[in-house]
Design a protein around this motif. Structure first.
Motif, PDB file in Angstrom:
ATOM      1  N   ILE A  32      -2.074  -4.982  -7.003  1.00 25.12           N
ATOM      2  CA  ILE A  32      -1.405  -5.108  -5.206  1.00 25.12           C
ATOM      3  C   ILE A  32      -2.235  -4.568  -5.036  1.00 25.12           C
ATOM      4  CG2 ILE A  32       1.112  -4.622  -4.029  1.00 25.12           C
ATOM      5  CD1 ILE A  32       2.414  -3.568  -7.269  1.00 25.12           C
ATOM      6  N   ASN A  33      -2.450  -5.840  -3.401  1.00 24.30           N
ATOM      7  CA  ASN A  33      -2.482  -5.332  -2.130  1.00 24.30           C
ATOM      8  C   ASN A  33      -2.175  -5.116  -0.850  1.00 24.30           C
ATOM      9  OD1 ASN A  33      -5.596  -6.108  -3.673  1.00 24.30           O
ATOM     10  ND2 ASN A  33      -4.521  -8.003  -3.590  1.00 24.30           N
ATOM     11  N   HIS A  34      -0.559  -5.554  -0.860  1.00 23.73           N
ATOM     12  CA  HIS A  34      -0.123  -5.076   0.084  1.00 23.73           C
ATOM     13  C   HIS A  34       1.044  -4.727  -0.131  1.00 23.73           C
ATOM     14  CE1 HIS A  34       1.664  -5.997   4.081  1.00 23.73           C
ATOM     15  NE2 HIS A  34       0.257  -6.285   4.167  1.00 23.73           N
ATOM     16  N   ALA A  35       2.334  -4.275   0.764  1.00 23.96           N
ATOM     17  CA  ALA A  35       3.569  -3.667   0.237  1.00 23.96           C
ATOM     18  C   ALA A  35       4.428  -4.379   0.445  1.00 23.96           C
ATOM     19  CB  ALA A  35       3.606  -2.682   1.417  1.00 23.96           C
ATOM     20  N   ASN A  36       3.952  -5.686   0.990  1.00 28.92           N
ATOM     21  CA  ASN A  36       5.365  -6.897   0.949  1.00 28.92           C
ATOM     22  C   ASN A  36       5.825  -7.153  -0.281  1.00 28.92           C
ATOM     23  OD1 ASN A  36       5.458  -6.622   3.427  1.00 28.92           O
ATOM     24  ND2 ASN A  36       4.520  -7.821   4.666  1.00 28.92           N
ATOM     25  N   GLU A  37       4.863  -7.099  -1.111  1.00 27.12           N
ATOM     26  CA  GLU A  37       4.394  -8.071  -2.457  1.00 27.12           C
ATOM     27  C   GLU A  37       5.586  -6.483  -3.280  1.00 27.12           C
ATOM     28  OE1 GLU A  37       0.771  -7.800  -4.936  1.00 27.12           O
ATOM     29  OE2 GLU A  37      -0.182  -7.670  -2.503  1.00 27.12           O
ATOM     30  N   LEU A  97      -0.463   2.889 -12.537  1.00 29.47           N
ATOM     31  CA  LEU A  97      -1.081   2.847 -11.663  1.00 29.47           C
ATOM     32  C   LEU A  97      -1.716   1.357 -10.897  1.00 29.47           C
ATOM     33  CD1 LEU A  97      -3.897   4.526 -13.968  1.00 29.47           C
ATOM     34  CD2 LEU A  97      -2.228   5.651 -12.697  1.00 29.47           C
ATOM     35  N   ASN A  98      -1.747   1.500 -10.427  1.00 28.20           N
ATOM     36  CA  ASN A  98      -2.109   0.693  -9.075  1.00 28.20           C
ATOM     37  C   ASN A  98      -3.376   0.509  -8.702  1.00 28.20           C
ATOM     38  OD1 ASN A  98      -1.587  -1.812  -7.597  1.00 28.20           O
ATOM     39  ND2 ASN A  98      -2.139  -0.581  -5.843  1.00 28.20           N
ATOM     40  N   GLN A  99      -4.315  -0.808  -8.748  1.00 27.71           N
ATOM     41  CA  GLN A  99      -5.672  -1.041  -7.801  1.00 27.71           C
ATOM     42  C   GLN A  99      -5.524  -2.149  -7.395  1.00 27.71           C
ATOM     43  OE1 GLN A  99      -8.634  -2.305 -10.885  1.00 27.71           O
ATOM     44  NE2 GLN A  99      -7.001  -4.012 -12.031  1.00 27.71           N
ATOM     45  N   SER A 100      -5.984  -2.113  -5.726  1.00 31.23           N
ATOM     46  CA  SER A 100      -6.445  -2.979  -4.865  1.00 31.23           C
ATOM     47  C   SER A 100      -7.984  -3.761  -4.483  1.00 31.23           C
ATOM     48  CB  SER A 100      -5.733  -2.654  -3.698  1.00 31.23           C
ATOM     49  OG  SER A 100      -4.414  -2.126  -3.674  1.00 31.23           O
ATOM     50  N   VAL A 101      -7.895  -4.887  -3.851  1.00 28.32           N
ATOM     51  CA  VAL A 101      -9.614  -4.919  -3.550  1.00 28.32           C
ATOM     52  C   VAL A 101      -8.741  -5.050  -1.789  1.00 28.32           C
ATOM     53  CG1 VAL A 101     -10.737  -7.012  -3.503  1.00 28.32           C
ATOM     54  CG2 VAL A 101      -9.376  -6.258  -5.450  1.00 28.32           C
ATOM     55  N   ILE A 102      -9.753  -4.518  -1.213  1.00 31.95           N
ATOM     56  CA  ILE A 102      -9.701  -4.687   0.308  1.00 31.95           C
ATOM     57  C   ILE A 102     -10.085  -6.022   0.698  1.00 31.95           C
ATOM     58  CG2 ILE A 102     -12.313  -3.973   1.020  1.00 31.95           C
ATOM     59  CD1 ILE A 102     -10.367  -2.515   3.145  1.00 31.95           C
ATOM     60  N   LEU A 103      -9.633  -6.541   1.345  1.00 30.76           N
ATOM     61  CA  LEU A 103      -9.711  -8.302   1.770  1.00 30.76           C
ATOM     62  C   LEU A 103      -8.733  -8.353   3.525  1.00 30.76           C
ATOM     63  CD1 LEU A 103      -7.014  -9.341  -1.279  1.00 30.76           C
ATOM     64  CD2 LEU A 103      -9.333  -9.215  -0.983  1.00 30.76           C
ATOM     65  N   LYS A 104     -10.217  -8.735   3.517  1.00 31.43           N
ATOM     66  CA  LYS A 104     -10.324  -8.730   5.445  1.00 31.43           C
ATOM     67  C   LYS A 104      -9.039 -10.727   5.375  1.00 31.43           C
ATOM     68  CE  LYS A 104     -12.982 -11.459   8.981  1.00 31.43           C
ATOM     69  NZ  LYS A 104     -14.128 -12.189   9.455  1.00 31.43           N
ATOM     70  N   GLY A 105      -8.476  -9.892   6.742  1.00 30.60           N
ATOM     71  CA  GLY A 105      -7.024 -10.751   6.886  1.00 30.60           C
ATOM     72  C   GLY A 105      -5.492 -10.548   5.878  1.00 30.60           C
ATOM     73  N   VAL A 106      -5.913  -9.024   5.063  1.00 30.71           N
ATOM     74  CA  VAL A 106      -4.676  -8.956   4.228  1.00 30.71           C
ATOM     75  C   VAL A 106      -4.166  -7.480   4.450  1.00 30.71           C
ATOM     76  CG1 VAL A 106      -3.977  -8.652   1.692  1.00 30.71           C
ATOM     77  CG2 VAL A 106      -5.288 -10.557   1.738  1.00 30.71           C
TER      78      VAL A 106
END
Length: 340
Positions: A231-236, A256-265
């Protein structure tokens, strides 16, 4: 423990049997349909078509429903909308940024780290994320037959240093429950294995995937169960995702959660703070925040390590330690993820 749904599909509060397969089959697979569904200006279509030629669009309606209509910069849409610059040849961005081909010990088996092994359980995903580091992965060469699965299981039996089997893909939960139950039962029988880990996005993009049939085979394994969501963003995270997580917790799954840091996201501290807070509301602990893997076709998502580290420094001033993900980079050849 039997958690099968009733014939009506909802007397016990569980999703209707087969609902997730129908939603997966009905996912948006045409960039024209995606642009129309989100009410985008026609100027975005040309880029969506060109990017789609390299890596096809796939977006379930349950995920699209969380996006803002008419906003091409919506953080969920940005993750799945093809852009024209995906065709750019950017120096340093390659098809196999983690050099996984060098660690494929068997068909569908990747063995990079001590004590654990990764199994490509399904070549399919419920959603095609444009930044995926495996968007060029040769899945057709890594789809084991039943005989080859037996060979892979023998590999696991012979290596008594292994403690954990990781089901990945694609998305492992895109496989049928019959196949997954068969595989997990055999992993259960390997005495030196202690943990079963699943890396998946399906409970997020199609929460109905967490149905009674799936919960049955999860509930019956002796292995400790860990599910790493993406999950990359709270809106998910909507109410359906929270309910799916509660069903998983009820059968003993650690989330657990893993995210990727993404430009514009999510490359701003407010988004990262909101994500950690929302994850905890869903009973999910932040785990990793991955520095961007330089995969060909996704250079427009790249955030520099310096900017990522600065964001993390500010995030630490806002969050308690247990809500702080670890910023890491996966460096080919290293014995583990590398904290930044």
């Amino acid at each position: 423990m039997l958690l099968h749904c009733s014939p009506s599909g909802n007397d016990d509060g569980l999703p209707e049997p087969g609902a997730w397969q129908r939603q997966l089959a009905g996912a948006i697979r045409d960039p024209r349909a995606l642009c129309q569904r989100l009410g985008l200006d026609p100027s975005w279509l040309a880029g969506a078509l060109s990017g789609h030629e390299l890596f096809e669009v796939r977006v379930p309606e349950a995920f699209a429903a969380r996006m803002r209509i008419g906003d091409p910069h919506d953080p969920l849409l940005r993750q799945v909308l093809p852009l024209a610059n995906e065709v750019d040849d950017t120096p340093g961005f390659v098809t196999d940024p983690l050099e996984e081909a060098q660690h494929t010990a068997r068909r569908g088996l990747i063995h990079k780290y001590a004590g654990r092994v990764l199994l490509i359980t399904s070549p399919a995903c419920a959603v095609n994320c444009r930044y995926c580091f495996r968007r060029h992965f040769p899945y057709s060469d890594n789809a084991p037959t039943r005989l080859q699965w037996d060979e892979t299981l023998n590999y696991l039996r012979d290596d008594t240093s292994l403690r954990e089997a990781i089901l990945s893909g694609g998305d492992p939960l895109a496989a049928s429950d019959r196949q997954l139950a068969w595989l997990v039962a055999r992993l259960d029988g390997i005495a030196h294995l202690k943990r079963l880990r699943l890396h998946t996005r399906l409970p997020v993009v199609i929460p109905d995937r967490v149905d009674g049939v799936m919960l049955d085979w999860l509930a019956t394994t002796r292995l400790q169960k860990v599910m790493v969501l993406h999950i990359n963003h709270a809106n998910e995270i909507d109410d359906a995702v929270i309910a799916a997580c509660a069903r998983l917790k009820a059968v003993g799954v650690t989330l657990l959660n893993q995210s990727v840091i993404l430009k514009g996201v999510n490359d701003d501290v407010d988004s990262l703070e909101a994500l950690s807070e929302r994850l905890f509301e869903a009973d999910i602990l932040p785990y990793y925040l991955h520095a961007f893997d330089p995969v060909a076709g996704a250079a427009h998502f790249a955030v520099s390590d310096e900017d990522a580290e600065a964001l993390m420094a500010e995030l630490r001033t806002r969050l308690p330690g247990f809500l702080m993900p670890t910023l890491v980079r996966e460096i080919p050849g290293e014995a583990s993820k590398t904290p930044l």
